[in-house]
Design an enzyme around this catalytic site. Sequence first.
Site, short mmCIF file in Angstrom:
data_model
loop_
_atom_site.label_atom_id
_atom_site.label_comp_id
_atom_site.label_asym_id
_atom_site.label_seq_id
_atom_site.Cartn_x
_atom_site.Cartn_y
_atom_site.Cartn_z
N TRP A 1 -50.38 51.85 5.80
CA TRP A 1 -50.90 52.22 4.10
C TRP A 1 -50.94 50.68 3.44
O TRP A 1 -50.36 50.25 4.06
CB TRP A 1 -49.42 52.38 3.42
CG TRP A 1 -49.31 52.99 1.86
CD1 TRP A 1 -48.81 52.39 0.94
CD2 TRP A 1 -50.26 54.05 1.03
NE1 TRP A 1 -49.45 52.64 -0.34
CE2 TRP A 1 -50.11 54.17 -0.07
CE3 TRP A 1 -51.26 54.94 2.58
CZ2 TRP A 1 -50.79 54.74 -0.37
CZ3 TRP A 1 -51.87 55.92 1.30
CH2 TRP A 1 -51.85 55.81 -0.39
N GLU B 1 -42.78 55.52 6.48
CA GLU B 1 -43.14 57.02 6.99
C GLU B 1 -42.64 57.92 7.06
O GLU B 1 -42.37 59.25 8.05
CB GLU B 1 -44.87 57.14 6.92
CG GLU B 1 -45.89 56.89 6.15
CD GLU B 1 -47.45 56.92 6.99
OE1 GLU B 1 -47.22 57.48 7.99
OE2 GLU B 1 -47.95 56.45 6.02
N HIS C 1 -41.74 61.97 0.36
CA HIS C 1 -41.35 61.53 1.84
C HIS C 1 -39.89 62.08 2.07
O HIS C 1 -39.36 62.61 1.30
CB HIS C 1 -41.16 59.47 1.58
CG HIS C 1 -42.09 58.95 1.73
ND1 HIS C 1 -42.27 57.86 1.95
CD2 HIS C 1 -43.53 59.51 0.72
CE1 HIS C 1 -43.41 57.15 1.45
NE2 HIS C 1 -43.65 58.46 1.28
C1 LIG Z 1 -46.48 52.75 6.00
C2 LIG Z 1 -46.05 53.03 4.35
N1 LIG Z 1 -45.75 51.42 4.35
C3 LIG Z 1 -45.71 51.68 2.87
C4 LIG Z 1 -45.04 52.48 1.88
C5 LIG Z 1 -45.16 52.73 0.58
O1 LIG Z 1 -44.44 53.12 -0.10
P1 LIG Z 1 -44.62 53.18 -0.82
O2 LIG Z 1 -44.95 54.54 -1.93
O3 LIG Z 1 -42.44 53.68 -1.38
O4 LIG Z 1 -44.39 52.13 -2.02
C6 LIG Z 1 -45.84 54.04 2.62
C7 LIG Z 1 -46.13 55.17 1.09
O5 LIG Z 1 -46.41 55.85 1.87
C8 LIG Z 1 -46.39 54.05 3.84
O6 LIG Z 1 -47.03 55.01 3.84
#
Ligand SMILES: Cc1ncc(COP(=O)(O)O)c(C=O)c1O
Length: 395
Positions: free
Chosen positions: A87, A161, A187
């Site tokens: 992400w 994830e 999630h």
């Molecule tokens: C691998 C990964 N890191 C970080 C995040 C960020 O999380 P958030 O949506 O809670 O900010 C995500 C979001 O889906 C993610 O898939």
Amino acid sequence: MFYDLASTTWGPEEIDAIARVLRGGQFTMGDRVREFEQAFAARFGVKHAVMVNSGSSANLAAVAALSYKEHRPLRRGDEAIVPAISWATTFHPLQQYGLRLRFLDVELDTLNMDVAQLEAALTPRTRLVVAVSILGNPAALDVIRAFCDRHGLYLLEDNCESMGATLNGRPCGTFGHVNTFSTFFSHHISTMEGGILATDDDELNYLARVIRNHGWARDLPGDHDPQSPEGFFEAYRFVMPGYNIRPLEICGAVGLMQLGKLDAMIERRRANAALFVELFGGDERFVLQREHGRSSWFSFTMILNPALGIDRARVMRDLRGAGIGFRMITGGCFPRHEAIRFFDCDMVGPLTNANLAHDHGFFVGNHPRDLTAEITRLREVLDRAARPVQSAAVQ
Ligand SMILES: Cc1ncc(COP(=O)(O)O)c(C=O)c1O
């Protein structure tokens, strides 16, 4: 929609927990957040859990904390080895703290960092590896941690994830010096928005608590009564640059309810995954995610076998027509996004598999409820839509 990507897992318990907070009048970070942090740390066997307002913020606090360590802090110009698929906010804090990224390809079947290329990615400037377990499936975290230990590198495990997944019986999100989780809506547990930084390191815990709270020492033990002789100054002591990335008290309250349901929800996800693998495994049209360790099956990825020339646009059209939700696999190959122009980075090799996933892949949802009807329908739709070019030509 017949088969959506995600759905709420809240019941009356979560609504009641929120109502209790609202009736109590303590809305900002307080006892419920503290209780959630303690329960989370106990559940995952880590010394410290620090709740923040998102998984992205947990990554930001993690990189910031590593950059403010007393000994061997991360410094601008240091290099981080990162997987090509994750992400965007896995990467953004690294850019914001001046790190140079080296993107490593993923394995086509696990979708996780190809650890066979780790040595090739190492340079004298390497200081950090970021490990990500994609969509529930554990990365080779044991191999990555051993590599980090061998070369004196920090390991940041972004487990946003894959809450509830394990590798060799050990929870994902505990292999790093610092680890992050997300409790975003879709999630494994949901606090609407939310995130957790987990660490066994007392200094990183201290730094993360200060960084999430204005760079303020207020969230730490001590006399913070601003009207007592000692507390007057102590209550307003800013010890380092920070942010306000605190969670709301309702998020802590809901998190406590959701955490109690986590194991049952993962079992249900795994039962759906067994059906998915039964229906699609061994079908040469699709590359599925091969389970490594024990996956918490965030969703079901499919990469259309590039050798068969299947038309992804047609597959997407038919999925949409059938009311089946789908998305790009975790945002695809990150270096192909426009944001990359702001990064100091290079690629360790051609990122062949990350590009294949980007161009031929998608995922559909998994939920902690019985999806027999949905997955069966998916099979029917794909049987029609995912036609190898050869057979399409003779129709
Ligand atoms: C691998 C990964 N890191 C970080 C995040 C960020 O999380 P958030 O949506 O809670 O900010 C995500 C979001 O889906 C993610 O898939």
